[in-house]
Design a protein around this motif. Sequence first.
Motif, PDB file in Angstrom:
ATOM      1  N   LEU A  61       0.850  -1.191   0.000  1.00 15.92           N
ATOM      2  CA  LEU A  61       0.000   0.000   0.000  1.00 15.92           C
ATOM      3  C   LEU A  61       0.886   1.241   0.000  1.00 15.92           C
ATOM      4  CD1 LEU A  61      -2.825   1.286   0.210  1.00 15.92           C
ATOM      5  CD2 LEU A  61      -2.543   1.212   2.715  1.00 15.92           C
ATOM      6  N   LEU A  62       0.699   2.094  -0.989  1.00 17.15           N
ATOM      7  CA  LEU A  62       1.441   3.348  -1.097  1.00 17.15           C
ATOM      8  C   LEU A  62       0.452   4.510  -1.042  1.00 17.15           C
ATOM      9  CD1 LEU A  62       3.913   2.405  -4.000  1.00 17.15           C
ATOM     10  CD2 LEU A  62       4.342   2.354  -1.524  1.00 17.15           C
ATOM     11  N   ASN A  63       0.705   5.453  -0.150  1.00 16.75           N
ATOM     12  CA  ASN A  63      -0.171   6.598   0.038  1.00 16.75           C
ATOM     13  C   ASN A  63       0.435   7.854  -0.602  1.00 16.75           C
ATOM     14  OD1 ASN A  63      -2.131   5.216   1.695  1.00 16.75           O
ATOM     15  ND2 ASN A  63      -0.602   5.269   3.334  1.00 16.75           N
ATOM     16  N   VAL A  64      -0.430   8.799  -0.934  1.00 17.04           N
ATOM     17  CA  VAL A  64       0.057  10.106  -1.382  1.00 17.04           C
ATOM     18  C   VAL A  64       0.370  10.949  -0.149  1.00 17.04           C
ATOM     19  CG1 VAL A  64      -1.185  10.011  -3.555  1.00 17.04           C
ATOM     20  CG2 VAL A  64      -2.286  11.029  -1.549  1.00 17.04           C
TER      21      VAL A  64
ATOM     22  N   HIS B  59      -3.897  -4.803 -14.557  1.00 13.67           N
ATOM     23  CA  HIS B  59      -5.296  -5.181 -14.372  1.00 13.67           C
ATOM     24  C   HIS B  59      -5.383  -6.395 -13.441  1.00 13.67           C
ATOM     25  CE1 HIS B  59      -7.777  -2.581 -16.837  1.00 13.67           C
ATOM     26  NE2 HIS B  59      -6.881  -2.637 -17.822  1.00 13.67           N
ATOM     27  N   GLY B  60      -6.205  -6.302 -12.402  1.00 11.74           N
ATOM     28  CA  GLY B  60      -6.353  -7.401 -11.445  1.00 11.74           C
ATOM     29  C   GLY B  60      -5.336  -7.384 -10.330  1.00 11.74           C
ATOM     30  N   ARG B  61      -4.281  -6.575 -10.489  1.00 12.83           N
ATOM     31  CA  ARG B  61      -3.241  -6.524  -9.444  1.00 12.83           C
ATOM     32  C   ARG B  61      -3.262  -5.202  -8.677  1.00 12.83           C
ATOM     33  NH1 ARG B  61       2.587  -7.181 -10.567  1.00 12.83           N
ATOM     34  NH2 ARG B  61       2.537  -7.478  -8.309  1.00 12.83           N
ATOM     35  N   VAL B  62      -3.967  -4.223  -9.183  1.00 12.10           N
ATOM     36  CA  VAL B  62      -3.932  -2.877  -8.611  1.00 12.10           C
ATOM     37  C   VAL B  62      -5.325  -2.430  -8.209  1.00 12.10           C
ATOM     38  CG1 VAL B  62      -3.613  -0.444  -9.209  1.00 12.10           C
ATOM     39  CG2 VAL B  62      -1.818  -2.089  -9.718  1.00 12.10           C
ATOM     40  N   GLU B  63      -5.384  -1.775  -7.039  1.00 14.41           N
ATOM     41  CA  GLU B  63      -6.594  -1.067  -6.629  1.00 14.41           C
ATOM     42  C   GLU B  63      -6.211   0.380  -6.334  1.00 14.41           C
ATOM     43  OE1 GLU B  63      -9.072  -2.623  -3.576  1.00 14.41           O
ATOM     44  OE2 GLU B  63      -8.794  -4.711  -4.219  1.00 14.41           O
ATOM     45  N   ILE B  64      -7.064   1.311  -6.771  1.00 11.15           N
ATOM     46  CA  ILE B  64      -6.866   2.727  -6.496  1.00 11.15           C
ATOM     47  C   ILE B  64      -8.019   3.214  -5.634  1.00 11.15           C
ATOM     48  CG2 ILE B  64      -6.635   5.034  -7.471  1.00 11.15           C
ATOM     49  CD1 ILE B  64      -4.278   3.276  -8.096  1.00 11.15           C
ATOM     50  N   PHE B  65      -7.693   3.844  -4.507  1.00  7.13           N
ATOM     51  CA  PHE B  65      -8.709   4.390  -3.615  1.00  7.13           C
ATOM     52  C   PHE B  65      -8.865   5.866  -3.956  1.00  7.13           C
ATOM     53  CE2 PHE B  65      -6.559   0.883  -1.466  1.00  7.13           C
ATOM     54  CZ  PHE B  65      -7.634   0.061  -1.164  1.00  7.13           C
ATOM     55  N   LEU B  66      -9.931   6.184  -4.677  1.00  6.07           N
ATOM     56  CA  LEU B  66     -10.108   7.531  -5.212  1.00  6.07           C
ATOM     57  C   LEU B  66     -10.316   8.573  -4.126  1.00  6.07           C
ATOM     58  CD1 LEU B  66     -12.313   6.796  -8.360  1.00  6.07           C
ATOM     59  CD2 LEU B  66      -9.845   7.221  -8.235  1.00  6.07           C
ATOM     60  N   GLN B  67     -10.770   8.155  -2.944  1.00  2.00           N
ATOM     61  CA  GLN B  67     -10.975   9.128  -1.891  1.00  2.00           C
ATOM     62  C   GLN B  67      -9.662   9.722  -1.389  1.00  2.00           C
ATOM     63  OE1 GLN B  67     -11.649   5.958  -1.777  1.00  2.00           O
ATOM     64  NE2 GLN B  67     -11.240   5.009   0.238  1.00  2.00           N
ATOM     65  N   ASN B  68      -8.566   8.954  -1.491  1.00  2.00           N
ATOM     66  CA  ASN B  68      -7.256   9.495  -1.073  1.00  2.00           C
ATOM     67  C   ASN B  68      -6.148   9.204  -2.090  1.00  2.00           C
ATOM     68  OD1 ASN B  68      -6.857   6.764  -0.714  1.00  2.00           O
ATOM     69  ND2 ASN B  68      -6.715   6.877   1.527  1.00  2.00           N
ATOM     70  N   HIS B  69      -6.523   8.591  -3.242  1.00  2.00           N
ATOM     71  CA  HIS B  69      -5.598   8.348  -4.354  1.00  2.00           C
ATOM     72  C   HIS B  69      -4.449   7.403  -3.993  1.00  2.00           C
ATOM     73  CE1 HIS B  69      -7.612  12.209  -5.176  1.00  2.00           C
ATOM     74  NE2 HIS B  69      -7.666  11.759  -6.427  1.00  2.00           N
ATOM     75  N   SER B  70      -4.659   6.544  -2.979  1.00  2.64           N
ATOM     76  CA  SER B  70      -3.633   5.558  -2.602  1.00  2.64           C
ATOM     77  C   SER B  70      -3.623   4.400  -3.597  1.00  2.64           C
ATOM     78  CB  SER B  70      -3.889   5.039  -1.188  1.00  2.64           C
ATOM     79  OG  SER B  70      -3.802   6.085  -0.248  1.00  2.64           O
TER      80      SER B  70
END
Length: 302
Positions: free
Chosen positions: A36-39, A76-87
């Motif tokens: 998990l990588l955060n901005v 595709h299938g390996r990544v999720e992006i959390f749009l609320q914080n762009h992590s």
Amino acid sequence: MHPIILLFVISLLHAYEARGSDTVTPVFVQKGKDLLLNVTAPVKLVKRSEFKWQFKDSIIFRLFDDNETIIIGPYHGRVEIFLQNHSLLLKNVQQADSGRYTAAVFGNEINYVGKYSVTVQDPVSPVNGTVDLLSNSSDSCNLTVTCSTQDSHHIISTFRCEANTCSQEEGGERSKVTTSGTCLRVYLSKGFSVICNHSNQVSSDEHITMIRDFCFSNPAPVPLNYIIIAFVTVTVVLVIIAIPAAFVQHRKNGKHETKEMKNTVYETVQVKSVNPLVDQNPTDDAAAPSPSSIYSVIEAGP
């Protein structure tokens, strides 16, 4: 001179525009885990701007000013992006995923909101500790402890134990960094425990040895003597208890036999005294009255 000055000003502007690029955060993750990588700053998109996550020079994810998103093919299938914080969540990382990750807003300028240097590591192999006794006496001992791993790395350290404490001697190895980047250490803990530790940034394994047990637990003749003494003592006690018990039992048996003999004689005498007819001669049987006659005489008495 003016063109040179102009180029210098432009380079300063680019450096200012990308001033966040000099902050790189190291991240270590175990192989097979999720990353998990955060901005590190808010993401603000304006017209004709976009937000990107990149791995080295490859784009992972794109977010446009109209909220359209694109995940690039290999992820595709390996990544999720959390749009609320762009992590960014990268699943099941492998060694090939080690490298530089950046998050930035691209428009009239480049505004970096995250930079990471990611290292994917395997878990460490198990470690084992073995003890070699160098010398031993009633009040002290010297021994060596060898810590070794399955991938053939090892360190050796010497320890000395006395009655109430142990210490790690100078001159031996205490730690080393292996060729695979792991750390192998040996140290004393809580007075008598030697710990072999094999670790890296994502995992750890250790082996604990109680070295005091090797120093003061092998007085061979003493336990045997104790066993012999205990055996003889128990035997003597049992004999001492058994002899009086046997004597008392013998006395009881003797008294019982004597009482039976007396009772037998008494009963014989009683028979003779109450039945005088047994003492008469056989020749007098004819003259003696029959039992029925005697009964009749008794009944006929006064």
